[in-house]
Motif scaffolding. Structure first.
Motif, PDB file in Angstrom:
ATOM      1  N   ASP A 172       9.006   1.875   6.760  1.00 19.79           N
ATOM      2  CA  ASP A 172       7.764   1.518   6.086  1.00 19.79           C
ATOM      3  C   ASP A 172       6.614   1.558   7.090  1.00 19.79           C
ATOM      4  OD1 ASP A 172       9.148   1.046   3.703  1.00 19.79           O
ATOM      5  OD2 ASP A 172       9.505  -1.061   4.206  1.00 19.79           O
ATOM      6  N   GLU A 173       5.409   1.371   6.584  1.00 19.34           N
ATOM      7  CA  GLU A 173       4.237   1.344   7.457  1.00 19.34           C
ATOM      8  C   GLU A 173       3.583  -0.035   7.411  1.00 19.34           C
ATOM      9  OE1 GLU A 173       2.801   2.953   9.731  1.00 19.34           O
ATOM     10  OE2 GLU A 173       3.998   4.788   9.704  1.00 19.34           O
ATOM     11  N   HIS A 174       2.757  -0.295   8.377  1.00 23.91           N
ATOM     12  CA  HIS A 174       1.876  -1.457   8.321  1.00 23.91           C
ATOM     13  C   HIS A 174       0.597  -1.141   9.090  1.00 23.91           C
ATOM     14  CE1 HIS A 174       3.903  -3.487  12.093  1.00 23.91           C
ATOM     15  NE2 HIS A 174       3.297  -2.382  12.390  1.00 23.91           N
ATOM     16  N   CYS A 175      -0.371  -2.070   9.004  1.00 25.73           N
ATOM     17  CA  CYS A 175      -1.705  -1.819   9.548  1.00 25.73           C
ATOM     18  C   CYS A 175      -2.257  -3.143  10.049  1.00 25.73           C
ATOM     19  CB  CYS A 175      -2.601  -1.212   8.458  1.00 25.73           C
ATOM     20  SG  CYS A 175      -4.329  -0.972   8.918  1.00 25.73           S
ATOM     21  N   LEU A 176      -2.299  -3.330  11.359  1.00 30.46           N
ATOM     22  CA  LEU A 176      -2.751  -4.627  11.862  1.00 30.46           C
ATOM     23  C   LEU A 176      -3.287  -4.516  13.285  1.00 30.46           C
ATOM     24  CD1 LEU A 176      -0.466  -6.000  13.977  1.00 30.46           C
ATOM     25  CD2 LEU A 176       0.825  -6.115  11.882  1.00 30.46           C
ATOM     26  N   THR A 214       8.419  12.453  -0.335  1.00 32.31           N
ATOM     27  CA  THR A 214       8.727  11.027  -0.178  1.00 32.31           C
ATOM     28  C   THR A 214       7.441  10.232  -0.017  1.00 32.31           C
ATOM     29  OG1 THR A 214      10.828  11.554   0.895  1.00 32.31           O
ATOM     30  CG2 THR A 214       9.975   9.319   1.174  1.00 32.31           C
ATOM     31  N   THR A 215       7.261   9.251  -0.875  1.00 32.32           N
ATOM     32  CA  THR A 215       6.126   8.341  -0.775  1.00 32.32           C
ATOM     33  C   THR A 215       6.450   7.255   0.249  1.00 32.32           C
ATOM     34  OG1 THR A 215       5.590   8.734  -3.087  1.00 32.32           O
ATOM     35  CG2 THR A 215       4.616   6.797  -2.053  1.00 32.32           C
ATOM     36  N   THR A 216       5.510   6.940   1.100  1.00 33.24           N
ATOM     37  CA  THR A 216       5.704   5.903   2.113  1.00 33.24           C
ATOM     38  C   THR A 216       4.980   4.641   1.673  1.00 33.24           C
ATOM     39  OG1 THR A 216       5.826   7.582   3.851  1.00 33.24           O
ATOM     40  CG2 THR A 216       5.441   5.313   4.543  1.00 33.24           C
ATOM     41  N   PHE A 217       5.682   3.491   1.797  1.00 27.98           N
ATOM     42  CA  PHE A 217       5.115   2.202   1.405  1.00 27.98           C
ATOM     43  C   PHE A 217       4.905   1.332   2.636  1.00 27.98           C
ATOM     44  CE2 PHE A 217       7.591   3.561  -2.310  1.00 27.98           C
ATOM     45  CZ  PHE A 217       6.605   3.533  -3.285  1.00 27.98           C
ATOM     46  N   SER A 218       4.122   0.299   2.462  1.00 34.68           N
ATOM     47  CA  SER A 218       4.047  -0.743   3.481  1.00 34.68           C
ATOM     48  C   SER A 218       5.265  -1.643   3.333  1.00 34.68           C
ATOM     49  CB  SER A 218       2.771  -1.557   3.315  1.00 34.68           C
ATOM     50  OG  SER A 218       2.723  -2.146   2.019  1.00 34.68           O
ATOM     51  N   GLY A 219       5.636  -2.306   4.424  1.00 36.96           N
ATOM     52  CA  GLY A 219       6.781  -3.203   4.342  1.00 36.96           C
ATOM     53  C   GLY A 219       7.339  -3.547   5.704  1.00 36.96           C
ATOM     54  N   TYR A 220       8.548  -4.079   5.709  1.00 35.09           N
ATOM     55  CA  TYR A 220       9.155  -4.605   6.925  1.00 35.09           C
ATOM     56  C   TYR A 220      10.136  -3.644   7.568  1.00 35.09           C
ATOM     57  CZ  TYR A 220       7.134  -8.961   5.279  1.00 35.09           C
ATOM     58  OH  TYR A 220       6.253  -9.916   4.860  1.00 35.09           O
ATOM     59  N   SER A 221      10.621  -2.664   6.816  1.00 36.74           N
ATOM     60  CA  SER A 221      11.558  -1.699   7.370  1.00 36.74           C
ATOM     61  C   SER A 221      10.852  -0.798   8.371  1.00 36.74           C
ATOM     62  CB  SER A 221      12.163  -0.852   6.246  1.00 36.74           C
ATOM     63  OG  SER A 221      12.841   0.277   6.769  1.00 36.74           O
ATOM     64  N   SER A 222      11.606  -0.274   9.337  1.00 36.77           N
ATOM     65  CA  SER A 222      11.015   0.654  10.302  1.00 36.77           C
ATOM     66  C   SER A 222      10.612   1.957   9.642  1.00 36.77           C
ATOM     67  CB  SER A 222      12.010   0.931  11.442  1.00 36.77           C
ATOM     68  OG  SER A 222      13.244   1.412  10.930  1.00 36.77           O
ATOM     69  N   PHE A 225       0.847  -1.184   0.000  1.00 35.75           N
ATOM     70  CA  PHE A 225       0.000   0.000   0.000  1.00 35.75           C
ATOM     71  C   PHE A 225       0.884   1.234   0.000  1.00 35.75           C
ATOM     72  CE2 PHE A 225      -0.186  -0.798   4.731  1.00 35.75           C
ATOM     73  CZ  PHE A 225       0.336   0.407   5.176  1.00 35.75           C
ATOM     74  N   THR A 226       0.321   2.335  -0.460  1.00 34.65           N
ATOM     75  CA  THR A 226       1.075   3.553  -0.737  1.00 34.65           C
ATOM     76  C   THR A 226       0.434   4.730  -0.026  1.00 34.65           C
ATOM     77  OG1 THR A 226       1.545   2.651  -2.939  1.00 34.65           O
ATOM     78  CG2 THR A 226       2.011   4.992  -2.580  1.00 34.65           C
ATOM     79  N   ILE A 227       1.253   5.508   0.677  1.00 36.27           N
ATOM     80  CA  ILE A 227       0.782   6.720   1.349  1.00 36.27           C
ATOM     81  C   ILE A 227       1.431   7.922   0.667  1.00 36.27           C
ATOM     82  CG2 ILE A 227       0.636   7.977   3.527  1.00 36.27           C
ATOM     83  CD1 ILE A 227       1.061   5.256   4.930  1.00 36.27           C
ATOM     84  N   ASP A 244       5.327   5.020  12.461  1.00 37.93           N
ATOM     85  CA  ASP A 244       5.501   6.429  12.818  1.00 37.93           C
ATOM     86  C   ASP A 244       4.432   7.368  12.269  1.00 37.93           C
ATOM     87  OD1 ASP A 244       7.721   5.723  14.217  1.00 37.93           O
ATOM     88  OD2 ASP A 244       9.168   6.356  12.706  1.00 37.93           O
ATOM     89  N   LEU A 245       3.890   7.092  11.076  1.00 31.97           N
ATOM     90  CA  LEU A 245       2.913   7.996  10.478  1.00 31.97           C
ATOM     91  C   LEU A 245       1.495   7.740  10.983  1.00 31.97           C
ATOM     92  CD1 LEU A 245       4.044   8.239   6.722  1.00 31.97           C
ATOM     93  CD2 LEU A 245       4.705   9.661   8.674  1.00 31.97           C
ATOM     94  N   GLY A 246       1.318   6.713  11.787  1.00 36.15           N
ATOM     95  CA  GLY A 246      -0.016   6.359  12.271  1.00 36.15           C
ATOM     96  C   GLY A 246      -0.655   7.485  13.060  1.00 36.15           C
ATOM     97  N   LYS A 247      -1.884   7.794  12.720  1.00 30.36           N
ATOM     98  CA  LYS A 247      -2.632   8.881  13.359  1.00 30.36           C
ATOM     99  C   LYS A 247      -3.870   8.369  14.084  1.00 30.36           C
ATOM    100  CE  LYS A 247      -5.161  13.115  12.074  1.00 30.36           C
ATOM    101  NZ  LYS A 247      -5.512  14.011  10.941  1.00 30.36           N
ATOM    102  N   GLY A 248      -4.608   7.478  13.445  1.00 30.02           N
ATOM    103  CA  GLY A 248      -5.811   6.917  14.036  1.00 30.02           C
ATOM    104  C   GLY A 248      -6.042   5.519  13.513  1.00 30.02           C
TER     105      GLY A 248
END
Length: 713
Positions: A503-507, A493-501, A392-394, A432-436
Motif C-alpha cells: 500500500d501507499e501512504h503520504c506523511l 492494479t489499483t494501489t490503495f493507502s494502508g498499512y501493507s508494504s 486514497f486510490t492511485i 514504492d510508487l512515490g515520485k515527488g
C-alpha cells in the motif's frame, strides 16, 4: 622579534628596489598561503562541507562544499589510481542520463578534463557545452587529486540541475586515461547535495564513538530494542512496551539512529517509531505499565483483542526510516526524558517479509544518546499526513497522480502556542510508487516557500533532513503534504493507502522546538465517496491478510470480495481518462475531514469504544475514516501561489521579457518542466576556456574568487 628587525632593515637599505619587491611578493604569498590554510581549517566547521570515504579500501575520498553566494558546488577528489577520476550526477543512479566530470593528469604531468553525459552501454559522450570547471589537478605517488566545481544550474539540457532533490553521485576511477568507457572501479550513493549538516562537533567526536558503558562528558546510550519472531506475511507492524532508563532527573536525547545488528535486521526492518506512554491521572506508572513489559509484542493495528494499552502511548519521541543515517540534534535542542525514575515507551517496528518466511527472529530497535546538560528548547515531533485510517486510490498507469493531506488552520490554532513553533528538520515519507513530495505552507491568502521538497524521491533513502533555516509555523497557518505517485509500471492494479508494504501512504515528520502531545495532524477525503465510484457501500479489514473486504455493494455479487479485485476487474474501462481526471480534481479541491486529537481526546474516545489509540478498531471492523474530526479543510484558495523560478528561467526573463516566462509552465523547477524556458546556449555569453595548465593550487577556499575572476574576464 625586535633583534631580527634590527638586522633585517639595515640589510634592506643596501638592497635595490628590485630585491625589495621580490621579498614583498614572497611575504604576500606566504600570507596568502596562511590565510588559505586558516580557511581550510575552518571549513570542516561549515555546515555545507561534507566528506565521504568510498570504495572497499577507501580508495576514493570525496569532499564537497556548497557556496550559496556563487550558487556552485566545489568538489575535491583524491583517488588511488594511475588514470582518470570521474564524478557523476544521476537521478536514478545509472550512467545513462548522468552528468559527468572526468579528469586526470596524464603521463606528461598535464591536466585534462571534460564535461560529459552518459549514453547507452555505460558510455560517456562529451557535452557540446562545457560547464564543469577544473580548479586544480596533480598526481602524487599512486594517487590523483582533483578539485573542480559546477554551478547549480547551467541552462544546458545535457546537464542535471543541482537542487534540493535527491541525487545519486557516481564515483569512478581507472588506471588508464581512457574515459569513454568505465573500468570496474565504480560505485554510487544517494545524497541531498545541498543540505547542511548541523551535527555538532561534540556529536562527531563523541556520540558516534561512545561505547555502551562510556561516561564521556556524561553521555550515555539507551538501546531501545527488542527481539521478535515476525509473522509469515509480507508486512507487519509489531508493538512492544519497554522501560526507559531509570534516571529520576531530566536528561535529553541528543541524537541516535536505528539499531540493526544483523543482515536479517537490515533486510526486514522498514521503520522504527518510539512513543512515550503516559498513565491516567492518579495512577502509578510502574504499577500500570510494568506488567506489559513482560508481554511479547503484538500487532499494532489488527487484533481482535489487543492486550497493550496503545491508546496511552501517543507522544512521538524518535523515528527512524528505511535507509536512514543516524541523526543528531542541534546543540541547544534536546528531547526530554527521565523526569520520572519509571518511564515507559512503546516501540513500534514495521517489518517487510515479501517471501512470507516463517520463524524469522529479528533483533532491532534504536540507539539513542542522552546526557543531563540543560537545553534551551525541548524537541518534539509533529506528524502531518493524509489520514492513515482514510482511503486514497492511485489508478494504474498514472505517471503523476497527486494526493493532498492537510494540517488545517483550525488544528494549528488548537495545537500551537501564540508564538508558534519552529521546524528545524523534516522526514518525508512515501512508499514504492512515490515520485515527488512537498511540504507546503500557507498563511493568510498566500503560499509561503515550501518547507521541504524532493521531486526525485527514493523510498529506500528516508532521511531526517536539516532545514537550511528554521521555519516558523504560527497558529492559523495551514500545512499541506503533497505526494505524487508514478504507477506507469502497474498495468491493471489499483494501489490503495494502508498499512501493507504494497500500500501507499503520504506523511511528513516535523522536528520542532517544543514537545507535541497531539498524535497526528491529518486530513482525508471521504472514503464513502471514493467507494461509491466502484459500486461499493462498505468494507471491513481482514486481520490476517490486511485486505479490505467488501461487506455491502451493488451488485451484491461484490460482497465478500477484496476491494482490490473489484477495482482491478476491467481496469481499462474503470480507469478511463475522464474518471482519472475527476478523481484527481476531487483529491485536489474536495473538502476533507480534519483531525488533530490530543492525548486526552484519544483516551476519552477509547473508553467509549470508538477507537483503539485512534487507529483502526482492533477487530475485523475498523472505521473507514480517521476519528475525532474537528472541521473540514481543502487546498486554500489564495491570491499568491509559491512558484520558485529557476536561474535559467530568470535568464529567459532577462532576455525575452516577462510575457514569455509567464506563457511557460513552471509548476516545478525540475529539469523536464524548465526546458520550455531554457535559453539556447548561443544566446548566452560563453564561459572563457579553462586553461589546461591548471597548476595553481585552487580548492574550496578559492572557489568564490575564481568565479569572480572568470566573471570579470
Amino acid at each position: 622579534m625586535a633583534h631580527n628587525s634590527e638586522i633585517i632593515f639595515p640589510i634592506l637599505r643596501n638592497w635595490n628596489s628590485y630585491n625589495i619587491i621580490k621579498i614583498s611578493v614572497v611575504i604576500l604569498c606566504m600570507n596568502s598561503v596562511l590565510a588559505q590554510a586558516a580557511k581550510q581549517i575552518k571549513l570542516s566547521d561549515n555546515p555545507y562541507y561534507h566528506k565521504e570515504i568510498l570504495g572497499v579500501k577507501g580508495n576514493y575520498i570525496l569532499e564537497w562544499f556548497v557556496d550559496w553566494e556563487s550558487k556552485s558546488v566545489t568538489f575535491n577528489v583524491s583517488a588511488g589510481c594511475k588514470g582518470y577520476v570521474g564524478l557523476g550526477l544521476s537521478k536514478k543512479g545509472t550512467v545513462f542520463g548522468s552528468d559527468f566530470f572526468i579528469g586526470g593528469v596524464d603521463s606528461a604531468g598535464k591536466p585534462y578534463f571534460s564535461d560529459m553525459h552518459g549514453i547507452l552501454n555505460e558510455t560517456l559522450e562529451r557535452d557540446s557545452k562545457q560547464d564543469w570547471k577544473l580548479l586544480n589537478a596533480n598526481r602524487t605517488e599512486g594517487k590523483v587529486h582533483l578539485s573542480f566545481s559546477r554551478s547549480f544550474e547551467t541552462c544546458d539540457e545535457e546537464d542535471i540541475i543541482i537542487n534540493e532533490d535527491l541525487i545519486n553521485l557516481i564515483w569512478a576511477y581507472g588506471d588508464t586515461d581512457e574515459t569513454t568507457h568505465f573500468q570496474p572501479h565504480l560505485g554510487t550513493f544517494p545524497v541531498y547535495l545541498l543540505d547542511p549538516d548541523l551535527t555538532t562537533k561534540l556529536a562527531n567526536q563523541v556520540y558516534r564513538e561512545i561505547g555502551p558503558h562510556s561516561s564521556t562528558v556524561g553521555m550515555q546510550r539507551w538501546r531501545a530494542a527488542t527481539r521478535q519472531i515476525i509473522p509469515a506475511s509480507s508486512s507487519s507492524q509489531i508493538c512492544t512496551i519497554i522501560k526507559g532508563p531509570s534516571l529520576g532527573i531530566r536528561h535529553y536525547i541528543v541524537g541516535g539512529g536505528a539499531y540493526l545488528p544483523f543482515d536479517e535486521s537490515q533486510k526486514h526492518v522498514r521503520q522504527i517509531i518510539l512513543t512515550r506512554c503516559t498513565v491516567p491521572n492518579n495512577v502509578d506508572s510502574k504499577t500500570y505499565f510494568e506488567p506489559f513489559v513482560k508481554k511479547k509484542g503484538e500487532d499494532c493495528y489488527f487484533l481482535d483483542a489487543p492486550l497493550l494499552p496503545k491508546r496511552l502511548c501517543t507522544e512521538m519521541v524518535f523515528v527512524s526510516g528505511y535507509g536512514e543515517k543516524a541523526f543528531y540534534l542541534p546543540e541547544n535542542i534536546g528531547i526530554p526524558i527521565g523526569d520520572s525514575p519509571n518511564e515507559y515507551y512503546m516501540l513500534e517496528i514495521h517489518y517487510h517479509n515479501p517471501e512470507n518466511l516463517g520463524g524469522l527472529e529479528i533483533k532491532a530497535g534504536l540507539d539513542l544518546m542522552f546526557h543531563p546538560r540543560p537545553k534551551e528548547y525541548n524537541a518534539g515531533i509533529l506528524t502531518v499526513s493524509y489520514g492513515r485510517n482514510g482511503l486514497f486510490t492511485i489508478p494504474p498507469r498514472s505517471p503523476a497522480f497527486s494526493i493532498y493531506g492537510h494540517c488545517s488552520s483550525n488544528c494549528t490554532n488548537s495545537i500551537f502556542k501564540a508564538e508558534g513553533l519552529n521546524v528545524f528538520a523534516v522526514m518525508l515519507q512515501m512508499r514504492d510508487l512515490g515520485k515527488g513530495i512537498r511540504l507546503r505552507h500557507f498563511r493568510g491568502n498566500a503560499e509561503l516557500p515550501w518547507i521541504q521538497k524532493d521531486d526525485n524521491y527514493n523510498n529506500t533513502f528516508q532521511q531526517i533532513r536539516w532545514l537550511p533555516k528554521e521555519v516558523t509555523i504560527l497558529p492559523g497557518d495551514q500545512l499541506t503534504i503533497q505526494c505524487t505517485y508514478d504507477s506507469l509500471s502497474i498495468f491493471n492494479t489499483t494501489t490503495f493507502s494502508g498499512y501493507s508494504s504494497n500500500d501507499e501512504h503520504c506523511l511528513a515528520y516535523l522536528f520542532v522546538n517544543q514537545v507535541v502531545t497531539n498524535a497526528w495532524c491529518s486530513s482525508e477525503y471521504s472514503s464513502h465517496i471514493q467507494l461509491q465510484r466502484f459500486g461499493v457501500q462498505n468494507i471491513t479489514w481482514d486481520v490476517v491478510t490486511h485486505e479490505r473486504i467488501v461487506t455491502s455493494a451493488i451488485p451484491k455479487s461484490f460482497v465478500g470480495e477484496p476491494l482490490s479485485d473489484i477495482t482491478d476487474r476491467s481496469a481499462h474501462a474503470r480507469w478511463s481518462p475522464n474518471v482519472r481526471a475527476a478523481l484527481q480534481r476531487e483529491m485536489l479541491y474536495g473538502q476533507q475531514s480534519s483531525s488533530c486529537p490530543t492525548r486526552k481526546m484519544l483516551i476519552a474516545s477509547a473508553k467509549k469504544g470508538s477507537t483503539n489509540n485512534g487507529q483502526p478498531y482492533a477487530s475485523s471492523t475498523p472505521p473507514l475514516e480517521t476519528p475525532l474530526s474537528i472541521s473540514t479543510v481543502s487546498l486554500p484558495s489564495i491570491s499568491h501561489e509559491y512558484r520558485p523560478i529557476s536561474e535559467c528561467q530568470r535568464v529567459a526573463v532577462n532576455n525575452f521579457g516577462y510575457r514569455n516566462i509567464l506563457r511557460s509552465s513552471y509548476k516545478s523547477n525540475t529539469k523536464s518542466k524548465s526546458k520550455k524556458v531554457i535559453v539556447s546556449t548561443s544566446t548566452l555569453s560563453p564561459d572563457p576556456p579553462v586553461s589546461t595548465a591548471v597548476s595553481v593550487k585552487r580548492g574550496f577556499e578559492s572557489s568564490k574568487s575564481s568565479s569572480v575572476s572568470r566573471a570579470q574576464g
